[in-house]
Design a protein around this motif. Structure first.
Motif, PDB file in Angstrom:
ATOM      1  N   PHE A 219       0.822  -1.206   0.000  1.00  0.00           N
ATOM      2  CA  PHE A 219       0.000   0.000   0.000  1.00  0.00           C
ATOM      3  C   PHE A 219       0.858   1.258   0.000  1.00  0.00           C
ATOM      4  N   ILE A 220       1.889   1.282   0.837  1.00  0.00           N
ATOM      5  CA  ILE A 220       2.741   2.464   0.929  1.00  0.00           C
ATOM      6  C   ILE A 220       3.494   2.694  -0.373  1.00  0.00           C
ATOM      7  N   ALA A 221       3.874   1.608  -1.052  1.00  0.00           N
ATOM      8  CA  ALA A 221       4.533   1.766  -2.351  1.00  0.00           C
ATOM      9  C   ALA A 221       3.599   2.424  -3.358  1.00  0.00           C
ATOM     10  N   ALA A 222       2.312   2.092  -3.276  1.00  0.00           N
ATOM     11  CA  ALA A 222       1.342   2.672  -4.203  1.00  0.00           C
ATOM     12  C   ALA A 222       0.868   4.052  -3.778  1.00  0.00           C
ATOM     13  N   HIS A 223       0.926   4.333  -2.465  1.00  0.00           N
ATOM     14  CA  HIS A 223       0.421   5.610  -1.929  1.00  0.00           C
ATOM     15  C   HIS A 223       1.453   6.192  -0.956  1.00  0.00           C
ATOM     16  N   PRO A 224       2.586   6.655  -1.448  1.00  0.00           N
ATOM     17  CA  PRO A 224       3.639   7.157  -0.548  1.00  0.00           C
ATOM     18  C   PRO A 224       3.234   8.388   0.247  1.00  0.00           C
ATOM     19  N   GLY A 225       2.169   9.065  -0.151  1.00  0.00           N
ATOM     20  CA  GLY A 225       1.740  10.251   0.570  1.00  0.00           C
ATOM     21  C   GLY A 225       0.863   9.970   1.771  1.00  0.00           C
ATOM     22  N   ILE A 226       0.552   8.708   2.018  1.00  0.00           N
ATOM     23  CA  ILE A 226      -0.321   8.364   3.153  1.00  0.00           C
ATOM     24  C   ILE A 226       0.515   7.668   4.218  1.00  0.00           C
ATOM     25  N   ARG A 227       0.450   8.193   5.433  1.00  0.00           N
ATOM     26  CA  ARG A 227       1.190   7.626   6.559  1.00  0.00           C
ATOM     27  C   ARG A 227       0.252   6.747   7.376  1.00  0.00           C
ATOM     28  N   ILE A 228       0.737   5.586   7.787  1.00  0.00           N
ATOM     29  CA  ILE A 228      -0.070   4.647   8.565  1.00  0.00           C
ATOM     30  C   ILE A 228       0.489   4.553   9.970  1.00  0.00           C
ATOM     31  N   GLU A 229      -0.379   4.778  10.938  1.00  0.00           N
ATOM     32  CA  GLU A 229      -0.017   4.665  12.358  1.00  0.00           C
ATOM     33  C   GLU A 229      -0.608   3.352  12.861  1.00  0.00           C
ATOM     34  N   LEU A 230       0.243   2.328  13.016  1.00  0.00           N
ATOM     35  CA  LEU A 230      -0.213   0.980  13.353  1.00  0.00           C
ATOM     36  C   LEU A 230      -0.007   0.699  14.834  1.00  0.00           C
ATOM     37  N   HIS A 231      -1.068   0.215  15.488  1.00  0.00           N
ATOM     38  CA  HIS A 231      -0.993  -0.191  16.895  1.00  0.00           C
ATOM     39  C   HIS A 231      -1.353  -1.671  16.979  1.00  0.00           C
TER      40      HIS A 231
END
Length: 301
Positions: free
Chosen positions: A118-130
């Motif tokens: 996902f990050i490779a396809a959408h580098p502008g979106i940051r994911i905060e994973l808990h």
């Protein structure tokens, strides 16, 4: 009193003066001439209509009004710092944040590859994973701490919308040399005479084992509780018990720890991992994009 005349330079200078206890030292940190700094402080006092500082030979101290203003100034400057950070994110191409909570099964088995894609396809979106227990994931969704959450089936999730994320399968893991180690397949009932290592009682996996043991009219013989799959495998390898774990979580440790995986024949070992949200239609666009990626057939392959 004209608070609209307040400006960030003067408020920042005021904070520096308070921190140093001196107008001259505050001016130095603010890169201002002492006369200009003194004028700004006087203008600030005129704007609020009250003295903010008591001036004496050793420097300055706050008046009660100055103390009140300083509390607000600290909050204002903190908000400005946060605004600056947010705008810097946008300038760097980070156009969104998704707060994702997930249970250990999802984090260990599936999310690393899915999120990397996902990050490779959408580098502008940051994911905060808990990483949290399934019950805590549901609570975070309900009270707005997370936009998306992944948790095990059987977890009460009233008020949430859910979709299938992945299916996994549980298996028995024992150390080499254990009396069960030569078995290829076994029913859970035939393993319950042995001592077990388990996750902490509040986790979905621990609850499932407890439920299935009660259904058999037995009490699971628990020797130790730990908080991660890795720790469970280490305890099993040390001979402290056997364990039920997702097959893919066991795989990396079979050779390195000398473990044996045994298939369980019970129907309940097939589990669904669900992805939940409060309202799919109301999700912010970054969260909707992540949801679509996680439930897409390519992600589940």
């Amino acid at each position: 009193m004209n608070l609209h005349r307040l400006d960030l330079v003067s408020l920042s200078l005021f904070n520096l003066v308070v921190r140093t206890g001196s107008i001259s030292k505050g001016a130095e940190l603010a890169l201002l001439a002492v006369g200009a700094a003194s004028k700004r402080i006087s203008d600030l006092e005129a704007a609020v209509g009250v003295e903010l500082l008591e001036r004496h030979s050793r420097g300055v101290t706050l008046t009660p009004a100055g103390q009140a203003l300083h509390r607000h100034v600290l909050r204002i400057l903190a908000d400005v710092d946060q605004l600056s950070a947010d705008l810097s994110d946008h300038a760097a191409g980070i156009v969104g944040l998704v707060r994702l909570w997930a249970n250990t099964s999802a984090v260990t088995q599936f999310l690393p590859a899915d999120l990397a894609g996902f990050i490779a396809a959408h580098p502008g979106i940051r994911i905060e994973l808990h990483e949290q227990d399934s019950t805590d994931v549901v609570l975070a969704l309900l009270d707005g701490r997370a936009e998306l959450g992944i948790f095990a089936e059987r977890t009460p999730a009233h008020g949430l919308q859910t979709l299938l994320y992945r299916r996994d399968r549980l298996a028995l893991v024992v150390p080499q040399g254990h009396p069960l180690a030569m078995q290829e397949r076994i029913a859970f009932a035939d393993a319950t005479e042995h001592e077990f290592v388990s996750l902490t009682p509040g986790t979905s996996l621990a609850r499932r084992l407890a439920d299935e043991s009660r259904a058999l009219g037995r009490s699971l013989r628990l020797r130790i509780h730990v908080r991660s799959f890795d720790a469970m495998c280490q305890m099993v390898a040390a001979g402290l018990g056997i364990a039920v774990l997702p097959e893919r979580a066991i795989e990396p440790h079979l050779k390195s720890m000398g473990l044996v995986r045994i298939a369980l024949t019970d129907a309940w070992v097939e589990r669904d991992l669900l992805i939940g949200m409060r309202d799919r239609q109301a999700l912010p666009r970054p969260a909707r994009l992540l949801l679509e990626h996680l439930v897409a057939p390519s992600a589940a392959g």
